[in-house]
Design a protein around this motif. Structure first.
Motif, PDB file in Angstrom:
ATOM      1  N   LEU A  24     -10.418  10.314 -10.987  1.00 54.18           N
ATOM      2  CA  LEU A  24     -10.720   9.481  -9.824  1.00 54.18           C
ATOM      3  C   LEU A  24     -11.912  10.048  -9.066  1.00 54.18           C
ATOM      4  CD1 LEU A  24      -7.077   8.936  -8.597  1.00 54.18           C
ATOM      5  CD2 LEU A  24      -8.517   7.315  -9.842  1.00 54.18           C
ATOM      6  N   ARG A  25     -12.505   9.195  -8.250  1.00 53.99           N
ATOM      7  CA  ARG A  25     -13.568   9.637  -7.353  1.00 53.99           C
ATOM      8  C   ARG A  25     -13.137   9.382  -5.925  1.00 53.99           C
ATOM      9  NH1 ARG A  25     -19.163   7.372  -9.574  1.00 53.99           N
ATOM     10  NH2 ARG A  25     -17.932   5.580 -10.108  1.00 53.99           N
ATOM     11  N   ILE A  26     -13.690  10.187  -5.041  1.00 50.83           N
ATOM     12  CA  ILE A  26     -13.407  10.056  -3.616  1.00 50.83           C
ATOM     13  C   ILE A  26     -14.476   9.146  -3.023  1.00 50.83           C
ATOM     14  CG2 ILE A  26     -13.134  11.335  -1.457  1.00 50.83           C
ATOM     15  CD1 ILE A  26     -11.371  12.806  -3.523  1.00 50.83           C
ATOM     16  N   GLY A  27     -14.044   8.206  -2.205  1.00 50.46           N
ATOM     17  CA  GLY A  27     -15.000   7.315  -1.553  1.00 50.46           C
ATOM     18  C   GLY A  27     -14.549   5.873  -1.608  1.00 50.46           C
ATOM     19  N   ASP A  28     -15.512   4.979  -1.675  1.00 52.59           N
ATOM     20  CA  ASP A  28     -15.234   3.548  -1.570  1.00 52.59           C
ATOM     21  C   ASP A  28     -14.819   2.877  -2.873  1.00 52.59           C
ATOM     22  OD1 ASP A  28     -15.913   3.773   1.075  1.00 52.59           O
ATOM     23  OD2 ASP A  28     -17.946   3.018   0.819  1.00 52.59           O
ATOM     24  N   HIS A  76      -9.039   5.491  -4.136  1.00 55.40           N
ATOM     25  CA  HIS A  76      -8.388   4.193  -3.972  1.00 55.40           C
ATOM     26  C   HIS A  76      -8.059   3.649  -5.360  1.00 55.40           C
ATOM     27  CE1 HIS A  76      -9.554   3.883   0.314  1.00 55.40           C
ATOM     28  NE2 HIS A  76     -10.557   4.636  -0.096  1.00 55.40           N
ATOM     29  N   VAL A  77      -6.769   3.436  -5.613  1.00 54.31           N
ATOM     30  CA  VAL A  77      -6.335   3.003  -6.936  1.00 54.31           C
ATOM     31  C   VAL A  77      -5.341   1.862  -6.815  1.00 54.31           C
ATOM     32  CG1 VAL A  77      -5.355   3.771  -9.133  1.00 54.31           C
ATOM     33  CG2 VAL A  77      -6.413   5.449  -7.612  1.00 54.31           C
ATOM     34  N   ALA A 124       6.720  -7.371  -1.772  1.00 56.52           N
ATOM     35  CA  ALA A 124       5.288  -7.546  -2.058  1.00 56.52           C
ATOM     36  C   ALA A 124       4.943  -6.996  -3.444  1.00 56.52           C
ATOM     37  CB  ALA A 124       4.441  -6.868  -0.979  1.00 56.52           C
ATOM     38  N   VAL A 125       5.517  -5.865  -3.827  1.00 55.53           N
ATOM     39  CA  VAL A 125       5.277  -5.305  -5.167  1.00 55.53           C
ATOM     40  C   VAL A 125       5.860  -6.219  -6.232  1.00 55.53           C
ATOM     41  CG1 VAL A 125       5.934  -3.434  -6.739  1.00 55.53           C
ATOM     42  CG2 VAL A 125       4.982  -2.895  -4.524  1.00 55.53           C
ATOM     43  N   ALA A 126       7.059  -6.736  -5.983  1.00 56.25           N
ATOM     44  CA  ALA A 126       7.685  -7.640  -6.954  1.00 56.25           C
ATOM     45  C   ALA A 126       6.837  -8.895  -7.151  1.00 56.25           C
ATOM     46  CB  ALA A 126       9.091  -8.011  -6.498  1.00 56.25           C
ATOM     47  N   GLU A 127       6.251  -9.397  -6.073  1.00 59.33           N
ATOM     48  CA  GLU A 127       5.419 -10.600  -6.156  1.00 59.33           C
ATOM     49  C   GLU A 127       4.081 -10.319  -6.831  1.00 59.33           C
ATOM     50  OE1 GLU A 127       3.017 -13.472  -3.107  1.00 59.33           O
ATOM     51  OE2 GLU A 127       5.070 -12.930  -2.548  1.00 59.33           O
ATOM     52  N   ARG A 128       3.439  -9.215  -6.468  1.00 64.41           N
ATOM     53  CA  ARG A 128       2.096  -8.924  -6.974  1.00 64.41           C
ATOM     54  C   ARG A 128       2.073  -8.142  -8.284  1.00 64.41           C
ATOM     55  NH1 ARG A 128      -2.187 -10.157  -3.657  1.00 64.41           N
ATOM     56  NH2 ARG A 128      -1.628 -10.646  -1.518  1.00 64.41           N
ATOM     57  N   GLY A 129       3.058  -7.262  -8.455  1.00 64.02           N
ATOM     58  CA  GLY A 129       3.079  -6.441  -9.661  1.00 64.02           C
ATOM     59  C   GLY A 129       2.265  -5.171  -9.557  1.00 64.02           C
ATOM     60  N   TYR A 130       1.795  -4.863  -8.362  1.00 65.65           N
ATOM     61  CA  TYR A 130       0.997  -3.651  -8.159  1.00 65.65           C
ATOM     62  C   TYR A 130       1.080  -3.194  -6.710  1.00 65.65           C
ATOM     63  CZ  TYR A 130      -2.514  -6.681  -5.972  1.00 65.65           C
ATOM     64  OH  TYR A 130      -3.149  -7.573  -5.148  1.00 65.65           O
ATOM     65  N   ALA A 131       0.578  -1.974  -6.493  1.00 67.14           N
ATOM     66  CA  ALA A 131       0.398  -1.442  -5.136  1.00 67.14           C
ATOM     67  C   ALA A 131      -0.945  -0.735  -5.085  1.00 67.14           C
ATOM     68  CB  ALA A 131       1.519  -0.476  -4.765  1.00 67.14           C
ATOM     69  N   HIS A 132      -1.529  -0.697  -3.923  1.00 66.10           N
ATOM     70  CA  HIS A 132      -2.810  -0.034  -3.684  1.00 66.10           C
ATOM     71  C   HIS A 132      -2.514   1.362  -3.139  1.00 66.10           C
ATOM     72  CE1 HIS A 132      -7.098  -0.337  -1.816  1.00 66.10           C
ATOM     73  NE2 HIS A 132      -6.735   0.918  -1.892  1.00 66.10           N
ATOM     74  N   LEU A 133      -2.851   2.386  -3.931  1.00 65.85           N
ATOM     75  CA  LEU A 133      -2.678   3.773  -3.513  1.00 65.85           C
ATOM     76  C   LEU A 133      -3.946   4.267  -2.840  1.00 65.85           C
ATOM     77  CD1 LEU A 133      -1.174   6.572  -3.562  1.00 65.85           C
ATOM     78  CD2 LEU A 133      -2.272   6.931  -5.795  1.00 65.85           C
ATOM     79  N   TYR A 160       0.840  -1.196   0.000  1.00 68.10           N
ATOM     80  CA  TYR A 160       0.000   0.000   0.000  1.00 68.10           C
ATOM     81  C   TYR A 160       0.877   1.248   0.000  1.00 68.10           C
ATOM     82  CZ  TYR A 160      -3.771  -3.053   1.647  1.00 68.10           C
ATOM     83  OH  TYR A 160      -4.698  -4.045   1.766  1.00 68.10           O
ATOM     84  N   LEU A 161       0.308   2.332  -0.506  1.00 65.28           N
ATOM     85  CA  LEU A 161       0.901   3.664  -0.397  1.00 65.28           C
ATOM     86  C   LEU A 161      -0.188   4.591   0.116  1.00 65.28           C
ATOM     87  CD1 LEU A 161       2.695   3.902  -3.857  1.00 65.28           C
ATOM     88  CD2 LEU A 161       3.827   3.786  -1.631  1.00 65.28           C
ATOM     89  N   LEU A 162       0.110   5.332   1.157  1.00 62.88           N
ATOM     90  CA  LEU A 162      -0.810   6.352   1.648  1.00 62.88           C
ATOM     91  C   LEU A 162      -0.238   7.709   1.261  1.00 62.88           C
ATOM     92  CD1 LEU A 162      -3.268   7.276   3.388  1.00 62.88           C
ATOM     93  CD2 LEU A 162      -1.651   7.453   5.292  1.00 62.88           C
ATOM     94  N   ALA A 163      -1.004   8.473   0.489  1.00 65.89           N
ATOM     95  CA  ALA A 163      -0.605   9.837   0.120  1.00 65.89           C
ATOM     96  C   ALA A 163      -1.561  10.798   0.824  1.00 65.89           C
ATOM     97  CB  ALA A 163      -0.665  10.028  -1.386  1.00 65.89           C
TER      98      ALA A 163
END
Length: 164
Positions: A63-67, A154-155, A109-118, A34-37
């Motif tokens: 993007l939209r704000i919310g869930d 959330h991206v 974790a990024v190397a294994e999954r290929g992504y991160a959740h921003l 995860y990345l929290l900005a």
């Protein structure tokens, strides 16, 4: 009939000091990166203007704000990218580039999954001073707060390297 635009021009100074904190969390299928900005809310016009500037930045990026969780692979025109190279993570989007130095477990974790959740929140966090250690309990309280999550975009960003 004509109407005046209520759109205010984007002012990057209103963002204030931005921080990006990487962390990974255990899920049933392994670690998720995860990345929290966030902004500290210390722009010249105060925390409300910082929140509004981040909201404008996020909405202007599609993007939209919310869930809603957006996957960059499902929206290739999304102008947000994640570059992971040489132990650094760089998030770029129109009007903003942010960089951080993730811990080894995040990089794995990024190397294994290929992504991160921003998670890019409009909620200011004055205590989160970039470059200084963050108390894990204070971070967990802020990052996990319903107010933080509901006021965020959330991206899921595909991680790219310099060579692909």
């Amino acid at each position: 009939m004509t109407s005046a635009s209520s759109q205010t021009p984007f002012r990057s100074a209103d963002l204030g000091t931005l921080g990006v904190i990487p962390w990974s969390g255990e899920t049933p299928d392994g670690d998720t990166p995860y990345l929290l900005a966030y902004s500290r809310g210390d722009g010249p016009s105060g925390p409300d203007a910082s929140s509004a500037a981040i909201e404008q930045l996020l909405l202007g990026s599609g993007l939209r704000i919310g869930d809603e969780l957006v996957a960059s692979t499902d929206r290739p025109s999304l102008p947000i990218r994640l570059l992971v190279e040489a132990g650094q993570a760089v998030v770029s989007m129109p009007n903003l580039t942010a960089q951080c130095s993730p811990p080894p477990e995040w990089l794995a974790a990024v190397a294994e999954r290929g992504y991160a959740h921003l998670v890019f929140t409009t909620r200011p966090w004055p205590e989160g001073e970039p470059g200084k250690p963050v108390d894990p309990e204070a971070f967990a309280a802020f990052a996990g707060a319903e107010e933080t999550l509901k006021s965020a975009a959330h991206v899921v960003l595909a991680a790219r390297g310099l060579h692909g």
